[in-house]
Design a protein around this motif. Sequence first.
Motif, PDB file in Angstrom:
ATOM      1  N   ASP A 131       0.814  -1.206   0.000  1.00 27.41           N
ATOM      2  CA  ASP A 131       0.000   0.000   0.000  1.00 27.41           C
ATOM      3  C   ASP A 131       0.860   1.274   0.000  1.00 27.41           C
ATOM      4  O   ASP A 131       0.447   2.317  -0.468  1.00 27.41           O
ATOM      5  CB  ASP A 131      -0.907  -0.050   1.241  1.00 27.41           C
ATOM      6  N   MET A 132       2.074   1.141   0.545  1.00 22.62           N
ATOM      7  CA  MET A 132       2.971   2.302   0.606  1.00 22.62           C
ATOM      8  C   MET A 132       3.941   2.321  -0.575  1.00 22.62           C
ATOM      9  O   MET A 132       4.880   3.098  -0.594  1.00 22.62           O
ATOM     10  CB  MET A 132       3.755   2.272   1.920  1.00 22.62           C
ATOM     11  N   GLY A 133       3.708   1.453  -1.553  1.00 27.16           N
ATOM     12  CA  GLY A 133       4.552   1.454  -2.747  1.00 27.16           C
ATOM     13  C   GLY A 133       5.827   0.640  -2.615  1.00 27.16           C
ATOM     14  O   GLY A 133       6.753   0.816  -3.398  1.00 27.16           O
ATOM     15  N   PHE A 134       5.851  -0.258  -1.632  1.00 24.71           N
ATOM     16  CA  PHE A 134       7.025  -1.114  -1.466  1.00 24.71           C
ATOM     17  C   PHE A 134       6.873  -2.414  -2.241  1.00 24.71           C
ATOM     18  O   PHE A 134       5.758  -2.910  -2.446  1.00 24.71           O
ATOM     19  CB  PHE A 134       7.245  -1.454   0.013  1.00 24.71           C
ATOM     20  N   LEU A 135       8.011  -2.972  -2.652  1.00 23.88           N
ATOM     21  CA  LEU A 135       8.066  -4.321  -3.187  1.00 23.88           C
ATOM     22  C   LEU A 135       8.528  -5.239  -2.059  1.00 23.88           C
ATOM     23  O   LEU A 135       9.286  -4.815  -1.184  1.00 23.88           O
ATOM     24  CB  LEU A 135       9.063  -4.398  -4.347  1.00 23.88           C
ATOM     25  N   LEU A 136       8.062  -6.482  -2.093  1.00 21.89           N
ATOM     26  CA  LEU A 136       8.467  -7.453  -1.078  1.00 21.89           C
ATOM     27  C   LEU A 136       9.476  -8.408  -1.707  1.00 21.89           C
ATOM     28  O   LEU A 136       9.155  -9.098  -2.682  1.00 21.89           O
ATOM     29  CB  LEU A 136       7.248  -8.235  -0.579  1.00 21.89           C
ATOM     30  N   SER A 137      10.673  -8.423  -1.146  1.00 17.87           N
ATOM     31  CA  SER A 137      11.736  -9.247  -1.701  1.00 17.87           C
ATOM     32  C   SER A 137      11.933 -10.496  -0.858  1.00 17.87           C
ATOM     33  O   SER A 137      12.114 -10.414   0.358  1.00 17.87           O
ATOM     34  CB  SER A 137      13.035  -8.439  -1.756  1.00 17.87           C
ATOM     35  N   PHE A 138      11.888 -11.649  -1.530  1.00 18.32           N
ATOM     36  CA  PHE A 138      12.022 -12.930  -0.825  1.00 18.32           C
ATOM     37  C   PHE A 138      13.423 -13.489  -0.980  1.00 18.32           C
ATOM     38  O   PHE A 138      13.988 -13.495  -2.072  1.00 18.32           O
ATOM     39  CB  PHE A 138      10.988 -13.937  -1.337  1.00 18.32           C
ATOM     40  N   ALA A 139      13.945 -13.984   0.142  1.00 16.51           N
ATOM     41  CA  ALA A 139      15.292 -14.557   0.177  1.00 16.51           C
ATOM     42  C   ALA A 139      15.199 -16.073   0.354  1.00 16.51           C
ATOM     43  O   ALA A 139      14.099 -16.644   0.357  1.00 16.51           O
ATOM     44  CB  ALA A 139      16.088 -13.920   1.311  1.00 16.51           C
ATOM     45  N   GLY A 140      16.348 -16.698   0.525  1.00 11.89           N
ATOM     46  CA  GLY A 140      16.426 -18.157   0.585  1.00 11.89           C
ATOM     47  C   GLY A 140      15.575 -18.805   1.643  1.00 11.89           C
ATOM     48  O   GLY A 140      15.192 -19.973   1.515  1.00 11.89           O
ATOM     49  N   ASN A 141      15.245 -18.046   2.694  1.00 11.18           N
ATOM     50  CA  ASN A 141      14.436 -18.651   3.757  1.00 11.18           C
ATOM     51  C   ASN A 141      13.040 -19.038   3.265  1.00 11.18           C
ATOM     52  O   ASN A 141      12.369 -19.850   3.886  1.00 11.18           O
ATOM     53  CB  ASN A 141      14.357 -17.738   4.990  1.00 11.18           C
ATOM     54  N   LEU A 142      12.598 -18.475   2.123  1.00 12.94           N
ATOM     55  CA  LEU A 142      11.313 -18.871   1.538  1.00 12.94           C
ATOM     56  C   LEU A 142      11.306 -20.357   1.174  1.00 12.94           C
ATOM     57  O   LEU A 142      10.252 -20.983   1.140  1.00 12.94           O
ATOM     58  CB  LEU A 142      11.030 -18.037   0.271  1.00 12.94           C
ATOM     59  N   THR A 143      12.505 -20.911   0.940  1.00 19.89           N
ATOM     60  CA  THR A 143      12.605 -22.306   0.486  1.00 19.89           C
ATOM     61  C   THR A 143      12.725 -23.300   1.637  1.00 19.89           C
ATOM     62  O   THR A 143      12.713 -24.504   1.397  1.00 19.89           O
ATOM     63  CB  THR A 143      13.846 -22.493  -0.426  1.00 19.89           C
TER      64      THR A 143
END
Length: 276
Positions: free
Chosen positions: A182-194
């Motif tokens: 909502d504030m114009g940010f992108l969400l970046s996913f790192a290795g912990n997603l795996t």
Amino acid sequence: MLIDSHAHLDSERYAEDRAAMLARAFDAGVGTVLAIGIGEQAGGMHRALDVCREFKGQPNVPRLYASAGVYPHNTPEIDDGVLAQLDGLLAEPEVIACGEIGLDYYHEGAAHDTQRRGLMQQLEIAAARNRPILIHCRPEDGATDAWDDLFLVLDEIWRPTGLGGIMHCFGGNWEQARRSLDMGFLLSFAGNLTYPKAQPLRDVAARLPLEGVLVETDAPWLAPMPNRGKRNEPAWVLHTALVLAEVLGVEAEEIALATTKNFFRLFDLRADVGNW
Ligand SMILES: [Zn+2]
């Protein structure tokens, strides 16, 4: 082509093989890497830019950009000199972002009010230099304290700039994801997603629009499966991208295309800036 939106290329752990490591990334289809400039201490925040320039114009290396910022636990080092150094770095064309900055209430370190003051001082400089920010936010286990404090600050100081940024190594819940987007940010996913235990995070990721996501390594840390525990490197961002594609129910090519588009849109990048 994939973009690694967050890698500590200046890390000592690449001292022996930095060129070979970047060549492996290029061969793996990583076209761009954002090198994070926080140094070991605030005074070393120029080192990502140094790496960026060292490899300028070299073949078989991803396009490199740099950031500069004072990491939450280094905020006690902030003085006029550090702030002037940050301001000067953000004026450089290759330094496209201010970060990683934010709040870390998980690790022992800088007092919370020192972190908040340091964050606010840096937001002011980033706003004046028109640079999006890279946020590190880590609450205590089971708490939302750091997120709550972060949104208080960002809502007041950052939202009006419209510059947005990246929630680096996103590990929050759906509410925090929604407020960030909502504030114009992108969400970046790192290795912990795996990681096997990260199902709650994958459940949050599954609800996100393709226009709101990025992938990163946070190298040399947080190596994705199947390389967990090893020294991480940008070439391995592919593993995280494949898991994100699966979670979102799209083809790998779609994730590559979307994350690349998102990155270039956020930073409003032209082709003649960076190390090419
Ligand atoms: Zn980092």
